[in-house]
Every structure is written in structure tokens, then in C-alpha cells.
Design a protein around this motif. Structure first.
Motif, mmCIF file in Angstrom:
data_model
loop_
_atom_site.group_PDB
_atom_site.id
_atom_site.type_symbol
_atom_site.label_atom_id
_atom_site.label_comp_id
_atom_site.label_asym_id
_atom_site.label_seq_id
_atom_site.Cartn_x
_atom_site.Cartn_y
_atom_site.Cartn_z
ATOM 1 N N GLU A 1 11.894 -2.803 -20.661
ATOM 2 C CA GLU A 1 11.328 -3.866 -21.510
ATOM 3 C C GLU A 1 12.185 -5.125 -21.489
ATOM 4 O OE1 GLU A 1 8.264 -3.903 -22.967
ATOM 5 O OE2 GLU A 1 8.030 -2.035 -21.836
ATOM 6 N N LYS B 1 11.273 -6.817 -18.286
ATOM 7 C CA LYS B 1 9.962 -7.457 -18.452
ATOM 8 C C LYS B 1 10.110 -8.786 -19.192
ATOM 9 C CE LYS B 1 7.043 -3.304 -18.684
ATOM 10 N NZ LYS B 1 6.103 -2.570 -19.570
ATOM 11 N N ALA C 1 8.737 -3.936 -13.189
ATOM 12 C CA ALA C 1 8.819 -4.787 -14.384
ATOM 13 C C ALA C 1 8.008 -6.064 -14.210
ATOM 14 C CB ALA C 1 10.281 -5.129 -14.672
ATOM 15 N N THR D 1 4.062 -7.332 -15.892
ATOM 16 C CA THR D 1 3.943 -8.565 -16.691
ATOM 17 C C THR D 1 3.190 -9.653 -15.932
ATOM 18 O OG1 THR D 1 6.006 -9.555 -15.887
ATOM 19 C CG2 THR D 1 6.169 -8.078 -17.785
#
Length: 346
Positions: A96, A99, A164, A168
Motif C-alpha cells: 500500500e 501504491k 503496485a 493503481t
């Protein structure tokens, strides 16, 4: 930051990563000095925000022109973002956090591209949308650089970053409908800086927020000790009219600090100097500096790493480890923003 154990275990399971490779990136850190230090161009319509017209159609598969050295290379936006994330954030960070870095990198590319198309007088480059110089735009690592950086771990780490970015694809950050300048830095001093305190320009989405996680970074606090003569020599070489005589403890006057503790400006030897200028002069990691004078030495204690504006990369990693999503990280560090998709906005 504490070891990102859980993220590494997940990565190992997913990609069958040999445990011996984990150590490769433990010492990896962003190239942070004056990275992303250019504040957003000011618009006549709204201070700190550039207003754009209705844009043309663009997707992550459309080209972007990148200045690499002296050559302009055309890449897809997706390819460019992968290479930026590979350079800007350790691949050992949680998914995360990577990302969040991908969204910020994509946003900066879009922002720069739109500046060049609609406000060419403010563009960073004449023939390119963005450059690969971390001190000016964003760091960049192509395939060769990644292989040199990661060695046998290249395929594993590249695939992790590719994931990642892919997850996104299309996401970018806006403030009141306009792409933002998604500035970021390595590690804050425990609180991020207001853009106005660093560059003198108020930007509503770049305001100070707490970033308590950063205090756990091994590089959070650093020290630089010089003899009095060494300190004087460096300063007087640039500021020849400065008067550095008498008690050295009395040289530092009228120190004005930001909400986050960074030096905005101070008077040294009768010369007023901005905190960021002093930081660069002495090669320090941030402008959050305190001074200690003892006998014939000056010790400068520095907190944080970078200009301190926008997203803290270390903080992003810690927030992700706590279970925060990329979008939660983005909304925390950039005040009042939205996250949109290219296929909607473009």
C-alpha cells in the motif's frame, strides 16, 4: 521504521523470494536532498493551484516525454511510473505504501505534462514533460539501473513494483478538480512542513500534519560537528561580509521556526539566511536544526530527511504496515484532495 516483517513475508510467499535476498534492500533509501523541491506554480486564479482547461483524452498507455540526461525518451505513463517507484521507494516497503508512491508519481507526471501544454512559460522543460533528475523532478531507474541495484533480486522486486503500479493504473490526485503537485520527502521531523514555510508560497493541500511514525526511522536524527574554524570557513566563503567573532553561541540570532520546527530563517553573523539555504550550505539532511556550541566546536542536530513537505515516504510505509490503504495515506498527507481516474478525468 521497524522492520517491515509482515510485508516481506507476504512478498516472499507470493514471489518465492529467497530469504537471503531480503537484506538487499534493508539499507536502500530514497535519494533525498532537494528532491521535488519546486513548489507548485502559482496561478493568477488561485494561489498555489494551477488551473487547467478541459484536457484531451489520455490514459496510462499514452506516451509521456521524459528527459533522461540530454535525451528525450518517449514512454507510456505506466512504464514511467514503474521506473520512478523503483527509484523513489524501497521495494521492501508494504504494497500500500508503494501504491501511494505510484499515485504520487503519476500525479506529478500529469501535473508537469499539463503545465507544459497549457502554461509553457512555467514549464520545467521545453521539449519534455518531465525529467529523470531527482533533484528537479523525480528519481528514475530504468531496467539497467534496476538490475544493477537489485542484482539477482531484479525479477522479484520489479514484479512487486509492477503490481503496485498496475493496481493503481489511472489513479491520480486532484484538488478542486485540478491535478496537484504531489511533493514528497523521505522522513519528516515528526510533523510535515507547510509549503509556505519552506518556499513562501501557500498551497492549501500542502500543509503541516503530524507524522509521528518518522521518529522510529534510524535516520530520523543525525549530527554534524565542525570546529569553529571549519564552520566559519564554510560560511564566510559564501557570505564574505558576515561577522563571526566573539562568543560563537551568540552568532545564531532571531531564529524563526515553522510549526514543524524547521528553520524558516535566522540571522548568522549579521546575515539573514533562509533555513533551506543554510541546510544546503552545510550539506545537512533537513532544515530542522538545533545548534550546540562547546569550546571549539559547533554541533548541528538535524531531525528528518528532506524538505519535509507533502507525503513522508517513511510515514507512508509505517501507515501501510498499520493497515492503512494507499488512498488513506494520500488523503492524510495531502489535505483536502480527491483521487480520480484518468479515464474519467481525461
Amino acid at each position: 521504521m521497524k522492520k517491515l516483517t509482515s510485508a516481506l513475508i507476504v512478498c516472499a510467499i507470493i514471489f518465492l523470494m529467497p530469504l537471503c535476498m531480503i537484506s538487499i534492500l534493508k539499507e536502500e533509501k530514497t535519494q533525498e536532498d532537494e528532491k521535488n523541491t519546486q513548489p507548485p506554480a502559482e496561478s493568477e486564479e488561485r494561489q498555489g493551484i494551477v488551473i487547467f482547461t478541459e484536457p484531451d483524452v489520455l490514459s496510462d498507455n499514452q506516451p509521456i516525454k521524459v528527459l533522461i540526461g540530454e535525451e528525450v525518451v518517449e514512454l507510456t505513463l505506466h512504464e514511467y511510473v514503474v521506473n520512478v517507484v523503483a527509484a523513489e521507494m524501497p521495494a521492501s516497503y508494504p504494497m500500500e505504501a508503494l501504491k501511494a508512491q505510484a499515485i504520487a508519481a503519476r500525479t506529478n507526471a500529469i501535473y508537469k505534462k499539463r503545465i507544459r501544454e497549457e502554461h509553457p512559460d512555467r514549464a520545467s522543460h521545453e521539449n519534455a514533460d518531465i525529467c529523470a533528475n531527482y533533484a528537479h523532478c523525480q528519481a528514475y531507474a530504468d531496467e539497467a539501473a534496476q538490475k544493477e541495484k537489485w542484482g539477482d533480486g531484479y525479477e522479484t522486486y520489479h514484479a512487486y513494483i509492477e503490481q503496485a503500479v498496475k493496481e493503481t493504473d489511472g489513479k491520480f490526485i486532484t484538488y478542486k478538480g485540478n491535478p496537484i503537485s504531489a511533493i514528497f520527502h523521505s522522513t519528516s521531523s515528526g510533523r510535515t512542513e507547510n509549503a509556505a514555510d519552506v518556499w513562501g508560497s501557500t498551497v492549501p493541500y500542502l500543509v503541516s500534519v503530524e507524522s509521528r511514525w518518522d521518529e522510529n526511522d534510524s535516520k530520523f536524527e543525525t549530527h554534524a560537528t565542525l570546529t569553529i574554524e571549519e564552520f566559519k570557513e564554510i560560511f564566510l566563503e559564501k557570505y564574505k561580509d558576515a561577522v563571526l567573532e566573539g562568543d560563537p553561541a551568540a552568532w545564531f540570532r532571531d531564529v524563526e521556526r515553522s510549526e514543524a520546527g524547521g528553520i524558516i530563517k535566522m540571522t548568522l553573523g549579521g546575515v539573514e539566511i533562509a533555513g533551506r539555504t543554510f541546510r544546503n550550505l552545510y550539506g545537512l539532511r533537513s532544515a530542522n536544526i538545533t545548534f550546540s556550541v562547546r569550546e571549539d566546536t559547533v554541533t548541528m542536530t538535524v531531525k528528518g530527511y528532506g524538505h519535509g513537505v507533502g507525503m513522508s515516504q517513511y510515514g507512508a510505509g509505517a501507515m501501510a504496515e498499520e493497515g492503512k490503504t494507499a488512498e488513506e495515506i494520500i488523503r492524510y498527507y495531502y489535505t483536502g484532495v480527491d483521487i480520480e481516474r484518468l479515464e474519467i478525468w481525461w
